[in-house]
Design a protein around this motif. Sequence first.
Motif, PDB file in Angstrom:
ATOM      1  N   ILE A 230       6.512  -4.231 -15.493  1.00 27.15           N
ATOM      2  CA  ILE A 230       6.580  -4.450 -14.049  1.00 27.15           C
ATOM      3  C   ILE A 230       7.940  -3.971 -13.547  1.00 27.15           C
ATOM      4  CG2 ILE A 230       6.577  -6.147 -12.181  1.00 27.15           C
ATOM      5  CD1 ILE A 230       4.777  -7.904 -13.908  1.00 27.15           C
ATOM      6  N   THR A 231       7.913  -3.056 -12.603  1.00 26.40           N
ATOM      7  CA  THR A 231       9.138  -2.578 -11.948  1.00 26.40           C
ATOM      8  C   THR A 231       9.058  -2.948 -10.475  1.00 26.40           C
ATOM      9  OG1 THR A 231       9.332  -0.709 -13.468  1.00 26.40           O
ATOM     10  CG2 THR A 231      10.539  -0.560 -11.390  1.00 26.40           C
ATOM     11  N   ARG A 232      10.147  -3.504  -9.939  1.00 25.66           N
ATOM     12  CA  ARG A 232      10.116  -3.984  -8.560  1.00 25.66           C
ATOM     13  C   ARG A 232      11.140  -3.231  -7.717  1.00 25.66           C
ATOM     14  NH1 ARG A 232       8.029 -10.168  -8.837  1.00 25.66           N
ATOM     15  NH2 ARG A 232       7.549  -9.617  -6.693  1.00 25.66           N
ATOM     16  N   PHE A 233      10.722  -2.870  -6.511  1.00 25.46           N
ATOM     17  CA  PHE A 233      11.568  -2.141  -5.570  1.00 25.46           C
ATOM     18  C   PHE A 233      11.629  -2.905  -4.248  1.00 25.46           C
ATOM     19  CE2 PHE A 233      10.079   1.580  -8.138  1.00 25.46           C
ATOM     20  CZ  PHE A 233      11.320   2.041  -8.529  1.00 25.46           C
ATOM     21  N   GLY A 234      12.638  -2.601  -3.459  1.00 28.80           N
ATOM     22  CA  GLY A 234      12.768  -3.215  -2.143  1.00 28.80           C
ATOM     23  C   GLY A 234      12.116  -2.409  -1.041  1.00 28.80           C
ATOM     24  N   SER A 235      11.435  -1.331  -1.387  1.00 28.47           N
ATOM     25  CA  SER A 235      10.872  -0.430  -0.386  1.00 28.47           C
ATOM     26  C   SER A 235       9.443  -0.047  -0.732  1.00 28.47           C
ATOM     27  CB  SER A 235      11.738   0.834  -0.286  1.00 28.47           C
ATOM     28  OG  SER A 235      11.046   1.889   0.345  1.00 28.47           O
ATOM     29  N   ILE A 236       8.550  -0.130   0.252  1.00 27.49           N
ATOM     30  CA  ILE A 236       7.173   0.321   0.064  1.00 27.49           C
ATOM     31  C   ILE A 236       7.149   1.814  -0.246  1.00 27.49           C
ATOM     32  CG2 ILE A 236       5.017   0.798   1.314  1.00 27.49           C
ATOM     33  CD1 ILE A 236       5.252  -1.902   2.608  1.00 27.49           C
ATOM     34  N   GLU A 237       8.023   2.586   0.405  1.00 30.20           N
ATOM     35  CA  GLU A 237       8.044   4.028   0.173  1.00 30.20           C
ATOM     36  C   GLU A 237       8.373   4.358  -1.274  1.00 30.20           C
ATOM     37  OE1 GLU A 237       7.069   6.412   2.311  1.00 30.20           O
ATOM     38  OE2 GLU A 237       6.457   4.702   3.523  1.00 30.20           O
ATOM     39  N   ALA A 238       9.296   3.607  -1.866  1.00 31.65           N
ATOM     40  CA  ALA A 238       9.649   3.854  -3.270  1.00 31.65           C
ATOM     41  C   ALA A 238       8.471   3.530  -4.178  1.00 31.65           C
ATOM     42  CB  ALA A 238      10.867   3.016  -3.652  1.00 31.65           C
ATOM     43  N   VAL A 239       7.792   2.417  -3.900  1.00 35.53           N
ATOM     44  CA  VAL A 239       6.619   2.046  -4.696  1.00 35.53           C
ATOM     45  C   VAL A 239       5.533   3.105  -4.574  1.00 35.53           C
ATOM     46  CG1 VAL A 239       4.731   0.380  -4.877  1.00 35.53           C
ATOM     47  CG2 VAL A 239       7.077  -0.425  -4.578  1.00 35.53           C
ATOM     48  N   ARG A 240       5.250   3.515  -3.358  1.00 36.74           N
ATOM     49  CA  ARG A 240       4.184   4.487  -3.119  1.00 36.74           C
ATOM     50  C   ARG A 240       4.495   5.834  -3.784  1.00 36.74           C
ATOM     51  NH1 ARG A 240       2.524   5.714   2.989  1.00 36.74           N
ATOM     52  NH2 ARG A 240       4.577   6.696   2.960  1.00 36.74           N
ATOM     53  N   ALA A 241       5.748   6.263  -3.715  1.00 32.77           N
ATOM     54  CA  ALA A 241       6.129   7.540  -4.320  1.00 32.77           C
ATOM     55  C   ALA A 241       5.926   7.524  -5.827  1.00 32.77           C
ATOM     56  CB  ALA A 241       7.581   7.866  -3.982  1.00 32.77           C
ATOM     57  N   CYS A 242       6.268   6.416  -6.473  1.00 33.78           N
ATOM     58  CA  CYS A 242       6.092   6.317  -7.924  1.00 33.78           C
ATOM     59  C   CYS A 242       4.623   6.362  -8.299  1.00 33.78           C
ATOM     60  CB  CYS A 242       6.731   5.029  -8.443  1.00 33.78           C
ATOM     61  SG  CYS A 242       8.541   5.040  -8.419  1.00 33.78           S
ATOM     62  N   VAL A 243       3.782   5.693  -7.508  1.00 33.39           N
ATOM     63  CA  VAL A 243       2.346   5.684  -7.806  1.00 33.39           C
ATOM     64  C   VAL A 243       1.745   7.064  -7.564  1.00 33.39           C
ATOM     65  CG1 VAL A 243       0.122   4.642  -7.215  1.00 33.39           C
ATOM     66  CG2 VAL A 243       2.175   3.228  -7.318  1.00 33.39           C
ATOM     67  N   GLU A 244       2.120   7.720  -6.471  1.00 26.51           N
ATOM     68  CA  GLU A 244       1.609   9.060  -6.190  1.00 26.51           C
ATOM     69  C   GLU A 244       1.999  10.048  -7.291  1.00 26.51           C
ATOM     70  OE1 GLU A 244       2.604  10.561  -2.383  1.00 26.51           O
ATOM     71  OE2 GLU A 244       1.482   9.048  -1.287  1.00 26.51           O
ATOM     72  N   ALA A 245       3.141   9.817  -7.921  1.00 26.65           N
ATOM     73  CA  ALA A 245       3.586  10.698  -9.005  1.00 26.65           C
ATOM     74  C   ALA A 245       2.864  10.418 -10.312  1.00 26.65           C
ATOM     75  CB  ALA A 245       5.091  10.549  -9.198  1.00 26.65           C
ATOM     76  N   GLY A 246       1.980   9.408 -10.310  1.00 29.28           N
ATOM     77  CA  GLY A 246       1.212   9.096 -11.504  1.00 29.28           C
ATOM     78  C   GLY A 246       1.940   8.225 -12.503  1.00 29.28           C
ATOM     79  N   LEU A 247       3.001   7.526 -12.054  1.00 27.73           N
ATOM     80  CA  LEU A 247       3.799   6.723 -12.977  1.00 27.73           C
ATOM     81  C   LEU A 247       3.228   5.337 -13.226  1.00 27.73           C
ATOM     82  CD1 LEU A 247       7.389   7.635 -11.696  1.00 27.73           C
ATOM     83  CD2 LEU A 247       6.069   8.673 -13.567  1.00 27.73           C
ATOM     84  N   GLY A 248       2.265   4.909 -12.415  1.00 31.05           N
ATOM     85  CA  GLY A 248       1.712   3.579 -12.598  1.00 31.05           C
ATOM     86  C   GLY A 248       0.838   3.176 -11.435  1.00 31.05           C
ATOM     87  N   LEU A 249       0.667   1.862 -11.268  1.00 30.30           N
ATOM     88  CA  LEU A 249      -0.196   1.303 -10.236  1.00 30.30           C
ATOM     89  C   LEU A 249       0.618   0.401  -9.324  1.00 30.30           C
ATOM     90  CD1 LEU A 249      -1.688   0.893 -13.315  1.00 30.30           C
ATOM     91  CD2 LEU A 249      -3.646   0.828 -11.773  1.00 30.30           C
ATOM     92  N   ALA A 250       0.054   0.092  -8.151  1.00 34.39           N
ATOM     93  CA  ALA A 250       0.759  -0.783  -7.216  1.00 34.39           C
ATOM     94  C   ALA A 250      -0.231  -1.556  -6.379  1.00 34.39           C
ATOM     95  CB  ALA A 250       1.678   0.029  -6.305  1.00 34.39           C
ATOM     96  N   LEU A 251       0.177  -2.761  -5.992  1.00 33.61           N
ATOM     97  CA  LEU A 251      -0.568  -3.572  -5.028  1.00 33.61           C
ATOM     98  C   LEU A 251       0.170  -3.477  -3.701  1.00 33.61           C
ATOM     99  CD1 LEU A 251      -2.837  -5.672  -4.478  1.00 33.61           C
ATOM    100  CD2 LEU A 251      -1.119  -7.440  -4.945  1.00 33.61           C
ATOM    101  N   LEU A 252      -0.512  -2.928  -2.675  1.00 30.98           N
ATOM    102  CA  LEU A 252       0.127  -2.692  -1.387  1.00 30.98           C
ATOM    103  C   LEU A 252      -0.835  -3.005  -0.244  1.00 30.98           C
ATOM    104  CD1 LEU A 252       1.905   0.730  -2.100  1.00 30.98           C
ATOM    105  CD2 LEU A 252       3.029  -1.483  -1.733  1.00 30.98           C
ATOM    106  N   PRO A 253      -0.304  -3.277   0.940  1.00 38.06           N
ATOM    107  CA  PRO A 253      -1.173  -3.391   2.113  1.00 38.06           C
ATOM    108  C   PRO A 253      -1.922  -2.076   2.337  1.00 38.06           C
ATOM    109  CG  PRO A 253       1.009  -4.256   2.596  1.00 38.06           C
ATOM    110  CD  PRO A 253       1.105  -3.562   1.275  1.00 38.06           C
ATOM    111  N   VAL A 254      -3.195  -2.170   2.620  1.00 38.17           N
ATOM    112  CA  VAL A 254      -3.997  -0.961   2.803  1.00 38.17           C
ATOM    113  C   VAL A 254      -3.426  -0.081   3.912  1.00 38.17           C
ATOM    114  CG1 VAL A 254      -6.279  -0.095   3.479  1.00 38.17           C
ATOM    115  CG2 VAL A 254      -6.093  -2.011   1.893  1.00 38.17           C
ATOM    116  N   VAL A 255      -2.894  -0.705   4.974  1.00 30.45           N
ATOM    117  CA  VAL A 255      -2.369   0.080   6.094  1.00 30.45           C
ATOM    118  C   VAL A 255      -1.224   0.986   5.657  1.00 30.45           C
ATOM    119  CG1 VAL A 255      -0.721  -1.704   6.839  1.00 30.45           C
ATOM    120  CG2 VAL A 255      -1.596  -0.053   8.496  1.00 30.45           C
ATOM    121  N   SER A 256      -0.480   0.573   4.626  1.00 28.29           N
ATOM    122  CA  SER A 256       0.677   1.361   4.185  1.00 28.29           C
ATOM    123  C   SER A 256       0.275   2.582   3.355  1.00 28.29           C
ATOM    124  CB  SER A 256       1.643   0.486   3.379  1.00 28.29           C
ATOM    125  OG  SER A 256       1.096   0.126   2.127  1.00 28.29           O
ATOM    126  N   VAL A 257      -0.957   2.604   2.882  1.00 33.09           N
ATOM    127  CA  VAL A 257      -1.418   3.745   2.074  1.00 33.09           C
ATOM    128  C   VAL A 257      -2.669   4.388   2.668  1.00 33.09           C
ATOM    129  CG1 VAL A 257      -0.397   2.966  -0.092  1.00 33.09           C
ATOM    130  CG2 VAL A 257      -2.667   2.150   0.554  1.00 33.09           C
TER     131      VAL A 257
END
Length: 309
Positions: A230-257
């Motif tokens: 589990i890696t934690r960030f203070g920014s939705i953008e950082a989480v989303r970028a890591c997931v888009e790069a194929g580095l893992g999975l994330a739980l996010l509000p649907v509106v943000s993705v």
Amino acid sequence: MDTRLLRTFTTLARTGSFTAAAAELHLAQSTVTVQIRALEKDLRVRLFDRLPSGAVLTDTGARLLERAQHVLDAEDRLHHEAHTAAPIEGSVTLGASESLCAYRLPLAVAALSRDLPTVEIHMRAVGSPSEASEQLSSGRVDVSLLLESRVDIPHLETEVIGHEPLALVAAPGHSWVEAETSPRHPGEQVDLGELAELNEQTFFLLEEGCCYSDDFARQLLATPGEPPRITRFGSIEAVRACVEAGLGLALLPVVSVAADLASDRLRTLRNFPEVPILMLRHRSRWTSPAAQTVMARLRRLAAEGWVGG
């Protein structure tokens, strides 16, 4: 005591900058400096530390800030009651979590500003219930919106004005995406125990204090076997970028993705129960007519799914 000095004090505490406070109060910066010095001399205390990064409240200043805000609330109420037929006007500061600030409030505030041209609306990031409590108590914000299951702070009034859907997302090439053929319906509880190779996965979550991320992290850590990474960030953008790069999975509000899902940059693995949008205000502070009007409009926009924005 001259309440103009108190208003300058609270404005400087909120902005953290003599330049920004002067611009907001339509004063020269030198006037703000003079007024703060006059207030410090009158109270015989130092209210701010003047640092290269800006003006920072001293411990004494932080302790007196809420008292000063109560005095200004009383003055504002007196003026309002003396002019009950006056149009709704003033300044309202909204505190909100990152996802609401980024994906819900900009269009909503734009719509409110068009409908209420005599009301000046500001937004301020608020990351947790404790931060919302401090900012509401000090007068830095008039009302807060948070994605939280519940907030149990006695001096705060809370109400649910809407809900945000959550989704577990991954890049299209992820192995779980390939194996997934029947995504869950919104609101259906997820059983992570049925997902294979959980301990081999990396999950990117928002930092501690985010209720749905904390709940999901506890669920992950409670699964049998070796816990996943589990890696934690203070920014939705950082989480989303890591997931888009194929580095893992994330739980996010649907509106943000939503845009990423529509363009197939991300895929939904599981839909999670919706998280409430809570509106918070301070019980003992006076809520101005402008703030009451903004709160009522936000209730309506949330009830309409924010389409009014």
